[in-house]
Write an enzyme that holds these catalytic residues in place. Structure first.
Site, PDB file in Angstrom:
ATOM      1  N   GLY A 251       0.830  -1.198   0.000  1.00  0.00           N
ATOM      2  CA  GLY A 251       0.000   0.000   0.000  1.00  0.00           C
ATOM      3  C   GLY A 251       0.860   1.241   0.000  1.00  0.00           C
ATOM      4  O   GLY A 251       1.957   1.259  -0.556  1.00  0.00           O
ATOM      5  N   GLU A 252       0.363   2.307   0.580  1.00  0.00           N
ATOM      6  CA  GLU A 252       1.044   3.599   0.697  1.00  0.00           C
ATOM      7  C   GLU A 252       1.143   4.365  -0.625  1.00  0.00           C
ATOM      8  O   GLU A 252       1.527   5.522  -0.632  1.00  0.00           O
ATOM      9  CB  GLU A 252       2.473   3.451   1.252  1.00  0.00           C
TER      10      GLU A 252
END
Length: 356
Positions: A316-317
Site C-alpha cells: 500500500g502507501e
C-alpha cells in the site's frame, strides 16, 4: 467556488481525435507496428487526456497518500496497533517509508495528507482531517454523506491546485490500520461478490482470524445497506476517510484531464467508487500493479483493468503507483524520441507486428 456537482459535470471526455493521431504516429515509428505492445496503448491513452494537450507527456509527478484510522479496528480485523497509522505518517514526512523511497527514485513528491488520523496533528502532514477516525462500519456508517461529499470536494480541489502548479501525473496511496476491511466491503458491494471471495490477510492477519474479518464485512453490509449504484453512499456507509480521499484524487485529476496511477487493493476499491460516481473517470486511471490481496482479481475484473506490474506487492502507501511512474515516462519517451519509418530505408510488410 466550484461545487462537487459542478466538478463532476465538468470532467472532460477523451479527445478521440488526439488518440487517433497518436496511434497513427506510433504506427509510423521505427519498429514493426504494435511491437511495443501495451507501451503503445498507454501512449494513446495519455494522448486522449485533455490536460496533456493532445500528446503523451509527464512534467511534475506527485503521490498523494491519504492517512486515516478506522473504527472497525475495534473488531479485531488487524494485527497492528492503531497508533501505527500516526507513526508511519510521521515516518513519511522523513522520507523513510516504502512509498517515499520509491517515489524519490521516480522523481515524484509525496504529499502526506491527514484525512482522519486518530492522534494529535503531525508536523509536516497536510491537515484535511474530518475526524479522529471514522465510525465502526460493523455497527453503523463510517461517516455521514455530507462528510464524504465535503472531503471529496476538498481533496479534488487540492489535486486540481497541484495540477495548476505543474503536476501532470498523479499517484494515489493510503495509510490506515484495518483499512483493508472497508475496502473489502466496498469491493463486495460494487461487484456483488460475497465477503469470503474478497477478504484477504491485509497486513499479515493470521489465518485463524480471517473468518472474523469476513463476518465483520458481512455485518457491515447488512447493517448499512449501501446502494451499489451510488458511489458516495457506499463510501460513506462502509468506506473510510482514506478511501474517500483517494476517490477525491481520482475525481480531481479527471476534472483536470490528467492521469492517475492506481496502487493496490485499497485504490481499486476507491476506483470502483470513482467510476460509479463519474464513469468518465475511467479513462484517466492507470493500473500500476496486481495486488497480492485476495480480492484484487475480482476488483480489477470489474474495472476491466490489467495492471502493468506483477510484483506480489501488498504494502500500500502508493508504493506501486510510484514504482510504475517510469513506465508512463517510457511511453512518453517512445512517442517523442523514436525515429520514423518514413525517414529510414526500412519497408515493413503490412500487418507485420513482430519484432525483427
Amino acid at each position: 467556488m466550484q461545487t462537487l456537482h459542478a466538478l463532476l459535470r465538468d470532467i472532460p471526455a477523451p479527445d478521440a481525435e488526439a488518440m487517433a493521431r497518436a496511434q497513427q504516429h506510433i504506427d509510423g515509428l521505427l519498429k514493426p507496428p504494435g511491437s511495443l505492445g501495451r507501451l503503445e496503448t498507454l501512449a494513446v491513452q495519455l494522448a486522449g487526456m485533455p490536460g496533456l494537450n493532445g500528446t503523451p507527456q509527464v512534467d511534475e509527478k506527485a503521490v498523494l497518500v491519504m492517512c486515516a484510522d478506522h473504527g472497525v479496528w475495534d473488531e479485531g480485523v488487524a494485527v497492528s496497533p492503531k497508533i501505527v497509522t500516526a507513526i508511519q505518517a510521521a515516518n513519511m514526512t522523513r522520507g523513510t517509508t516504502g512509498v517515499c523511497v520509491l517515489a524519490a527514485q521516480a522523481g515524484a513528491k509525496v504529499h502526506v495528507i491527514d484525512v482522519g488520523i486518530d492522534a494529535e496533528p503531525i508536523p509536516g502532514v497536510v491537515n484535511m482531517r474530518v475526524a479522529r477516525g471514522c465510525g465502526n462500519i460493523a455497527v453503523g456508517p463510517a461517516m455521514s454523506r455530507l462528510q464524504a461529499e465535503a472531503l471529496l470536494l476538498e481533496v479534488s480541489r487540492y489535486t486540481c491546485d497541484l495540477a495548476q502548479r505543474g503536476v501532470t501525473l498523479f499517484g494515489v496511496g493510503e495509510l490506515g490500520m484495518a483499512n483493508t476491511t472497508p475496502a473489502a466491503a466496498m469491493v463486495s458491494v460494487f461487484t456483488g461478490s460475497d465477503a469470503k471471495e474478497v477478504v484477504g490477510i491485509g497486513a499479515n492477519l493470521p489465518p485463524s482470524r480471517i473468518d472474523n474479518k469476513v463476518d465483520v464485512v458481512r455485518r457491515a453490509i447488512a447493517i448499512n445497506q449501501p446502494n451499489p449504484r451510488d458511489g458516495i453512499d457506499v463510501l460513506s456507509k462502509v468506506g473510510g476517510f482514506d478511501l474517500v480521499g483517494m476517490t477525491g484524487v481520482m475525481l480531481g485529476a479527471a476534472r483536470c484531464g490528467l492521469p492517475v496511477l492506481l496502487d493496490g487493493f485499497l485504490s481499486y476499491s476507491a476506483a470502483l467508487a470513482a467510476c460509479q460516481i463519474a464513469p468518465a473517470v475511467r479513462l484517466y486511471l492507470i493500473p500500476s500493479h496486481f495486488s497480492a490481496e485476495k480480492g484484487a482479481r475480482i476488483a480489477l475484473a470489474h474495472l476491466s483493468m490489467d495492471p502493468y506490474l506483477h510484483m506480489a506487492m501488498r504494502l500500500g502507501e502508493g508504493s506501486g503507483a510510484a514504482l510504475a511512474m517510469p513506465i508512463v515516462e517510457a511511453a512518453c519517451a517512445m512517442f517523442h524520441n523514436m525515429g520514423e519509418l518514413a525517414a529510414s530505408n526500412i519497408v515493413l510488410p503490412e500487418g507485420n507486428a513482430n519484432a525483427t
